[in-house]
Design an enzyme around this catalytic site. Structure first.
Site, mmCIF file in Angstrom:
data_model
loop_
_atom_site.group_PDB
_atom_site.id
_atom_site.type_symbol
_atom_site.label_atom_id
_atom_site.label_comp_id
_atom_site.label_asym_id
_atom_site.label_seq_id
_atom_site.Cartn_x
_atom_site.Cartn_y
_atom_site.Cartn_z
ATOM 1 N N LEU A 3 42.566 29.815 66.153
ATOM 2 C CA LEU A 3 42.619 31.073 65.642
ATOM 3 C C LEU A 3 41.435 31.320 64.889
ATOM 4 C CD1 LEU A 3 44.176 33.622 64.657
ATOM 5 C CD2 LEU A 3 45.037 32.395 62.709
ATOM 6 N N ASN A 43 32.978 33.886 61.589
ATOM 7 C CA ASN A 43 32.996 34.937 60.698
ATOM 8 C C ASN A 43 34.186 35.620 60.458
ATOM 9 O OD1 ASN A 43 30.105 35.127 60.554
ATOM 10 N ND2 ASN A 43 30.096 35.897 62.648
ATOM 11 N N GLN A 100 39.369 8.754 38.330
ATOM 12 C CA GLN A 100 39.071 8.416 36.769
ATOM 13 C C GLN A 100 39.856 7.194 36.139
ATOM 14 O OE1 GLN A 100 36.803 10.678 35.837
ATOM 15 N NE2 GLN A 100 36.771 10.122 33.648
ATOM 16 N N GLU A 102 44.500 26.000 56.896
ATOM 17 C CA GLU A 102 45.725 26.753 57.182
ATOM 18 C C GLU A 102 46.058 27.934 56.124
ATOM 19 O OE1 GLU A 102 48.967 24.901 59.203
ATOM 20 O OE2 GLU A 102 47.758 23.080 59.744
ATOM 21 N N THR A 127 43.741 29.282 52.695
ATOM 22 C CA THR A 127 43.232 28.955 51.404
ATOM 23 C C THR A 127 44.223 28.999 50.153
ATOM 24 O OG1 THR A 127 42.237 30.981 50.780
ATOM 25 C CG2 THR A 127 40.696 29.503 51.957
ATOM 26 N N SER A 128 43.885 28.466 49.215
ATOM 27 C CA SER A 128 44.747 28.813 48.035
ATOM 28 C C SER A 128 44.914 30.195 47.560
ATOM 29 C CB SER A 128 44.274 27.934 46.774
ATOM 30 O OG SER A 128 44.532 26.618 46.979
#
Length: 380
Positions: free
Chosen positions: A125, A129, A336, A363, A365-366
């Protein structure tokens, strides 16, 4: 929703866990550093039914539910995010698209081969761009008689080089118009279809990510899935299930990092005490465990709705968004906890740290998940 874990889910989890520990763990860093996509491992997973978890038995699959699928992805990702990612992409994207939208003839032809891993699947998909702007894709399919001619490039494709069969969504109408894309099945070896540049990535390095290039690639109309112009709608429905995949992948990475940090904190001594006895560390572990539990419940909710064929766009987006961000936070805190050792490749948490970031990008973005969630809640 029943929170008890069924016997079949436990059995499937044990199968995936044993395979991950025996066949994947010894080679994790070798594959990561050399960016090798271990095709033979996926063939072995095919023999165990892990490459066709959701495919009905009539098509050669395991015929299991989304609860088992979630568990498989988690158990593999707890050992190696890369293998978990490729397993998820094969199952939910390529195979899932064919399972949901192909003709009976197409299902009979491809699903048994995908479920057995005779074929490795790819799904195209995204373009260079047009990541989130899929309505403006440049890869086109033009109808000529009873055939389609595909031209263009797909980017960031899992198994873009090694995949044996790809589901490709191409623009068949004008840019940014309604119903302007269509889905096709294209087999490797079709003239004009080739793999392109392989990406050199921060993490998930054993999961092949590459271009797919189409140069006057001619396929018959029989390789089209669904109606002309229905490609984007199909893709969005496939991505609903894909969000469960990435949520499960994120959970696996988070759990792997947490378990490593928990064990290390009990073995590492400072001032004659295990570092887990210090509040600075124990509070980190408490936060990690709590966020993982919350992400797990969100993902289970999305699975439950998917199984019952209920609307789950909002819930899947919430699970993907939250679990992926949790994976990043937990893996960061795990480094950490390990201190300087966490920054070396001698311990597993640096890889969890590198792998986790992709979960907030791939799949959807946030930020895209927040758009989906806000649209859903404002629609009420």
């Amino acid at each position: 929703m029943d929170f008890s874990v069924s016997e079949i889910t436990q059995q499937v989890a044990q199968t995936a866990r044993d395979f991950a520990n025996q066949r994947i763990r010894p080679n994790v860093m070798l594959w990561d550093e050399s960016q090798v996509f271990p095709v033979e491992i996926f063939k072995e997973m095919g023999q165990l039914g892990l490459m066709g978890v959701l495919v009905p038995e009539e098509y050669g699959g395991a015929g299991l539910s989304y609860f088992e699928y979630k568990t498989v992805i988690e158990e593999i990702a707890k050992v190696c995010g890369s293998i978990g990612l490729s397993l998820a992409a094969h199952n939910s994207l390529c195979t899932g698209h064919i399972l949901s939208f192909a003709t009976e003839e197409q299902k009979q032809k491809y699903l048994p081969r995908l479920a057995s891993a005779e074929f490795i699947g790819a799904w195209g998909l995204t373009e260079a761009n047009t990541g989130s702007d899929a309505g403006n894709m440049k890869c086109t399919a033009v109808k000529k008689g009873d055939e389609w001619v595909i031209n263009g490039t797909k980017n960031w494709i899992t198994h873009g080089i090694s995949g044996d069969v790809a589901v490709v969504v191409c623009r068949t109408g004008e840019p940014r118009t309604k119903d302007n894309s269509t889905a096709f099945i294209v087999e490797r070896g079709t003239p004009g279809f080739s793999g392109g540049k392989k990406e050199n990535k921060l993490g998930m390095r054993a999961s092949e990510t590459a271009e797919m290039v189409f140069d006057n690639c001619i396929i018959p109309d029989s390789q089209r899935m669904g109606e002309v112009g229905d490609g984007f709608r199909q893709a969005m429905k496939v991505l609903d299930g894909g969000r469960i995949s990435i949520a499960s992948l994120s959970l696996g990475i988070a759990k792997g990092a947490y378990e490593a940090a928990l064990q290390y904190s009990q073995e590492r001594y400072q001032f004659d005490k295990p570092i887990s006895s210090f509040q600075g560390i124990s509070f980190k572990l408490a936060d990690m465990a709590t966020e993982i539990a919350a992400a797990d419940l969100l993902t289970m909710q999305a699975c439950d709705l998917k199984i019952r064929k209920q609307p789950m766009t909002r819930e899947a987006a919430m699970a993907k968004y939250y679990a992926s961000e949790v994976a990043v936070r937990v893996s960061t805190e795990a480094v950490q906890v390990f201190g300087g050792y966490g920054y070396t490749k001698d311990f597993p948490v640096e890889k969890f740290y590198r792998d986790s970031k992709l979960c907030t990008i791939g799949e959807g973005t946030s930020e895209i998940q927040k758009i989906v969630i806000s649209r859903e809640i404002l629609r009420k």
